[in-house]
Design an enzyme around this catalytic site. Structure first.
Site, PDB file in Angstrom:
ATOM      1  N   VAL A  74       0.832  -1.194   0.000  1.00 62.16           N
ATOM      2  CA  VAL A  74       0.000   0.000   0.000  1.00 62.16           C
ATOM      3  C   VAL A  74       0.869   1.247   0.000  1.00 62.16           C
ATOM      4  O   VAL A  74       1.800   1.363   0.799  1.00 62.16           O
ATOM      5  CB  VAL A  74      -0.926   0.010   1.237  1.00 62.16           C
ATOM      6  CG1 VAL A  74      -1.728   1.293   1.322  1.00 62.16           C
ATOM      7  CG2 VAL A  74      -1.850  -1.200   1.214  1.00 62.16           C
ATOM      8  N   CYS A  75       0.568   2.161  -0.896  1.00 62.30           N
ATOM      9  CA  CYS A  75       1.259   3.449  -0.962  1.00 62.30           C
ATOM     10  C   CYS A  75       0.296   4.499  -0.397  1.00 62.30           C
ATOM     11  O   CYS A  75      -0.696   4.857  -1.040  1.00 62.30           O
ATOM     12  CB  CYS A  75       1.640   3.779  -2.398  1.00 62.30           C
ATOM     13  SG  CYS A  75       2.523   5.342  -2.556  1.00 62.30           S
TER      14      CYS A  75
END
Length: 153
Positions: A87-88
């Protein structure tokens, strides 16, 4: 792992399990308190609605001073989620604050990201392009992911 970090993690997990946010669950690995297995539901009234998504949250030894790594185990199609599930999200990188964030708020932020994509800072260029240029096709691809999540283990 230091006794202080272990105590902090146990307290954080206990607090989360006493009052988890709706549609979110998490528990530590039996042999590793620094690794959580979590499940989040897709936000209601979005293309993600009805989905059940598995992810892991890996806390570093110096948590809470360094953010955890969050990775979807479930297949995802999203502008801000790498193909390998990482996840960014700004709060897991340069906007991390050990004062404000606990397990519940970390997972709630990830759940919110599903419906609040940032196509201007993509890590999945195809998802970002469809999100910006062809929302209908993007939503169709998301619905496929949701359907897969309903039949996955």
């Amino acid at each position: 792992m230091s006794a202080t970090v272990r105590k902090y993690m146990m307290k954080n997990i206990e607090k989360f399990q006493q009052d988890p946010p709706p549609g979110i669950s998490a528990a530590p690995e039996e042999s590793n308190i620094m690794l959580l297995n979590a499940v989040i539901s897709g936000p209601e009234d979005t293309p993600w609605s009805g989905g059940t998504f598995k992810l892991t949250v890996r806390f570093p030894e110096d948590f809470p001073f360094t953010p955890p790594g969050v990775r979807f185990v479930s297949r995802m199609f999203h502008p801000n989620i790498y193909e390998d599930g990482r996840v960014c999200l700004d709060i897991l990188q340069d906007q991390w604050s050990p004062i404000l964030l606990h397990i519940g708020s970390i997972l709630l932020s990830v759940q919110s990201l599903l419906s609040d994509a940032n196509p201007d800072s993509p890590v999945n260029s195809e998802a970002a392009r469809l999100f910006s240029e062809n929302k209908r096709e993007y939503n169709r691809r998301v619905r496929e992911i949701v359907e897969q999540s309903q039949v996955a283990d």
